[in-house]
Write an enzyme that holds these catalytic residues in place. Structure first.
Site, PDB file in Angstrom:
ATOM      1  N   ARG A  85      19.594  50.864  37.619  1.00 45.55           N
ATOM      2  CA  ARG A  85      18.341  51.095  36.894  1.00 45.55           C
ATOM      3  C   ARG A  85      18.066  49.886  35.994  1.00 45.55           C
ATOM      4  O   ARG A  85      18.848  49.593  35.089  1.00 45.55           O
ATOM      5  CB  ARG A  85      18.440  52.377  36.056  1.00 45.55           C
ATOM      6  N   HIS A 129       9.956  49.772  29.373  1.00 45.00           N
ATOM      7  CA  HIS A 129      11.070  49.997  28.457  1.00 45.00           C
ATOM      8  C   HIS A 129      10.754  49.213  27.180  1.00 45.00           C
ATOM      9  O   HIS A 129      11.476  48.319  26.777  1.00 45.00           O
ATOM     10  CB  HIS A 129      12.390  49.572  29.099  1.00 45.00           C
ATOM     11  N   GLU A 174      11.781  56.860  27.478  1.00 45.27           N
ATOM     12  CA  GLU A 174      11.829  57.429  26.126  1.00 45.27           C
ATOM     13  C   GLU A 174      10.531  57.232  25.340  1.00 45.27           C
ATOM     14  O   GLU A 174      10.503  56.530  24.320  1.00 45.27           O
ATOM     15  CB  GLU A 174      13.001  56.833  25.343  1.00 45.27           C
ATOM     16  N   ASN A 302      17.874  61.109  29.173  1.00 42.77           N
ATOM     17  CA  ASN A 302      18.861  60.303  28.459  1.00 42.77           C
ATOM     18  C   ASN A 302      19.461  61.168  27.368  1.00 42.77           C
ATOM     19  O   ASN A 302      18.730  61.786  26.591  1.00 42.77           O
ATOM     20  CB  ASN A 302      18.206  59.090  27.784  1.00 42.77           C
ATOM     21  N   TYR A 304      22.453  61.177  24.238  1.00 43.26           N
ATOM     22  CA  TYR A 304      23.485  60.500  23.455  1.00 43.26           C
ATOM     23  C   TYR A 304      24.183  61.426  22.461  1.00 43.26           C
ATOM     24  O   TYR A 304      25.385  61.429  22.341  1.00 43.26           O
ATOM     25  CB  TYR A 304      22.893  59.289  22.721  1.00 43.26           C
ATOM     26  N   GLU A 381      20.501  57.736  31.333  1.00 42.08           N
ATOM     27  CA  GLU A 381      21.302  56.985  30.359  1.00 42.08           C
ATOM     28  C   GLU A 381      22.275  57.915  29.675  1.00 42.08           C
ATOM     29  O   GLU A 381      21.902  59.039  29.281  1.00 42.08           O
ATOM     30  CB  GLU A 381      20.431  56.366  29.241  1.00 42.08           C
TER      31      GLU A 381
HETATM   32  C1  FCB Z   1      18.287  54.344  24.327  1.00 43.05           C
HETATM   33  C2  FCB Z   1      17.495  53.194  24.921  1.00 43.05           C
HETATM   34  C3  FCB Z   1      18.346  52.069  25.441  1.00 43.05           C
HETATM   35  C4  FCB Z   1      19.542  51.805  24.547  1.00 43.05           C
HETATM   36  C5  FCB Z   1      20.288  53.081  24.263  1.00 43.05           C
HETATM   37  C6  FCB Z   1      21.529  52.894  23.428  1.00 43.05           C
HETATM   38  O1  FCB Z   1      17.505  55.003  23.398  1.00 43.05           O
HETATM   39  O2  FCB Z   1      16.690  53.656  25.977  1.00 43.05           O
HETATM   40  O3  FCB Z   1      17.542  50.945  25.608  1.00 43.05           O
HETATM   41  O4  FCB Z   1      19.130  51.167  23.401  1.00 43.05           O
HETATM   42  O5  FCB Z   1      19.430  53.994  23.628  1.00 43.05           O
END
Ligand code: FCB
Length: 481
Positions: A85, A129, A174, A302, A304, A381
């Site tokens: 990607r 992006h 995002e 995505n 985290y 992600e």
């Molecule tokens: C996400 C972004 C990516 C990177 C990660 C850690 O929010 O899409 O570009 O910065 O976080």
């Protein structure tokens, strides 16, 4: 049927055909900011604003991927991933954000796509992006409707030139970050602090997606979707004010995107909340939501970390409940929502300060699938930044990163067992790179980048992921000694 959640001691298998990938983004890795007629983007401008980015770092050189593409493609081949990607820099394709395609820009991505295919790796292209051409920002940016129209034109040009080689198109990465960080808190480019404009940007980004979808399909694009950054949002206490605060944050971060895309309407509570801001969602026109909610071929997620919040003014109660509260920074979006973000004191965190919580990822995925009729999902992600360093043996022993990826992949597998249709997973990131406001101070890569020389060095996590990809299985982790 009961769903057995594998403990971290068991090996875990993924179905045949599961797509294993790694992800990057143009501004974070390419460098060559003025090469071959590339135009200026809002990140070129923002990164030069004093105090905007840690250490005054910019993406001017970054990982110099623009000049090192072949070597980076070889690294992907060595990693063994089935998909890559990457994102296309809009200012390379249309230096001013409009008009005919700029051939040298397209040629670069053509070489990238062909290079991937030659290595048997499926190209997954993100159109946006975060690097909006600066002239479009000067004309109002995502705050105005014309930007959505320009985005659809750009999507058509990219689709025309690369559609025969790209397997999956992601319109936006995002959009929450582009709108609420870009125009609300001002932490990202273009660095505007205006909640009303952030709301309008939220809508125009989604509209851009909705307009790009048919434009790409008209050019024969294979599969088209969007990538959202979603997070489970929880109240730090069960006090009704905190519960209501969590509801507002969930509305802002998640539902302002999932509901229009998947159900064709904006959440009523959020429309009411933002009604006093202009232009906000007053920019929504008849027919927009039909475009926005047109069926997609997949949804990119995505993930985290989970969010915990209290109502503004209840920070002391959060402390008493075992949370810690970061020093207050000006944040127009949180101020307007009347919320304060908090962290569980005992929870491990990454170098970004983000809580490590893999079960929350499973909850997010199963919760999404319980709430909406989802198209197939790809985790586009997931990854972590830790304080990596090259040891005396010359190697980066980033066991923490492999452990993070292992537990999160177990969460993905467990969500699949529970019935969520997840087709693939992309590690963020292939390379250490420019981490937006944090500059080069945060490393997320499977590959270490030595910025002064541009050298690449696969970390231990690269070897670990290589085995996962090759065997379609998470090995049982070594027993802790
Ligand atoms: C996400 C972004 C990516 C990177 C990660 C850690 O929010 O899409 O570009 O910065 O976080």
């Amino acid at each position: 049927m009961t769903d057995t959640v594998a403990t971290s001691a068991d090996p875990v298998r993924f179905p045949d055909g599961f797509l294993w990938g790694a992800a990057t983004a143009a501004y974070q890795i390419e460098g060559a900011a003025s090469a071959d007629g590339r135009g200026v983007s809002i990140w070129d401008t923002f990164s030069r604003r004093p105090g905007a980015v840690h250490n005054g770092d910019t993406g001017d050189v970054a990982c110099d991927h623009y000049h090192r593409m072949d070597g980076d493609l070889d690294l992907l081949a060595e990693l063994g991933v089935s998909a890559y990607r990457f994102s296309i820099a809009w200012p390379r394709v249309q230096p001013t954000g409009k008009g005919p395609a700029h051939q040298p820009g397209l040629d670069f991505y053509r070489r990238l796509v062909d290079g991937l295919r030659a290595r048997g790796i499926s190209p997954v292209a993100t159109l946006y992006h975060w690097d909006l051409p600066q002239p479009l920002e000067d004309a109002g940016g995502w705050g105005v409707r014309e930007t959505a129209e320009r985005f659809a034109d750009y999507a058509a040009l990219a689709g025309q030139a690369l559609g025969d080689g790209v397997d999956m198109w992601i319109t936006l990465n995002e959009p929450w970050c582009s709108s609420w960080l870009g125009y609300g808190s001002g932490r990202h480019a273009p660095g505007v602090t205006d909640v009303g404009r952030a709301g309008a940007a939220n809508h125009h980004l989604l509209l851009g997606h909705g307009m790009a979808l048919p434009a790409l399909r008209a050019e024969g694009a294979a599969r088209v979707g969007i990538t959202l950054n979603l997070a489970p949002v929880r109240a730090a206490t069960d006090h009704p004010d905190d519960v209501a605060a969590a509801q507002r944050v969930d509305g802002n971060q998640n539902r302002l995107f999932t509901e229009p895309l998947l159900e064709g309407r904006y959440p009523t509570d959020m429309l009411e909340h933002y009604a006093r801001h202009r232009p906000g969602f007053s920019v929504v026109a008849d027919g927009d939501l039909d475009l926005i909610s047109a069926p997609m071929d997949f949804l990119g997620v995505n993930y985290y970390f989970p969010a915990f919040v209290v109502a503004r003014g209840r920070e002391a109660e959060a402390l008493r409940a075992g949370f810690c509260v970061a020093p207050r920074e000006a944040d127009a979006v949180a101020d307007d929502l009347g919320v304060t973000a908090v962290h569980r004191s005992e929870q491990p965190r990454t170098l970004m300060g983000w809580e490590v919580d893999a079960p929350a990822m499973r909850d997010l995925l199963t919760g999404l699938s319980a709430s909406y009729r989802l198209p197939p999902v790809y985790v586009t992600e997931n990854g972590a930044s830790f304080s990596d360093y090259q040891g005396p043996d010359g190697v980066v022993h980033d066991g923490e990163r492999s452990a993070y990826l292992d537990t999160h992949l177990r969460a993905v597998r467990s969500a699949m067992t529970a019935g969520v249709d997840i087709r693939g997973y992309f590690v963020w990131s292939l390379l250490d790179n420019f981490e937006w406001g944090h500059g080069y101070s945060k490393r997320f890569g499977l590959v270490w980048v030595d910025y002064p020389s541009g050298g690449r060095l696969p970390k231990d996590s690269f070897r670990w992921y290589q085995t996962v990809v090759a065997t379609n299985e998470l090995p049982a982790p070594p027993a802790a000694s």
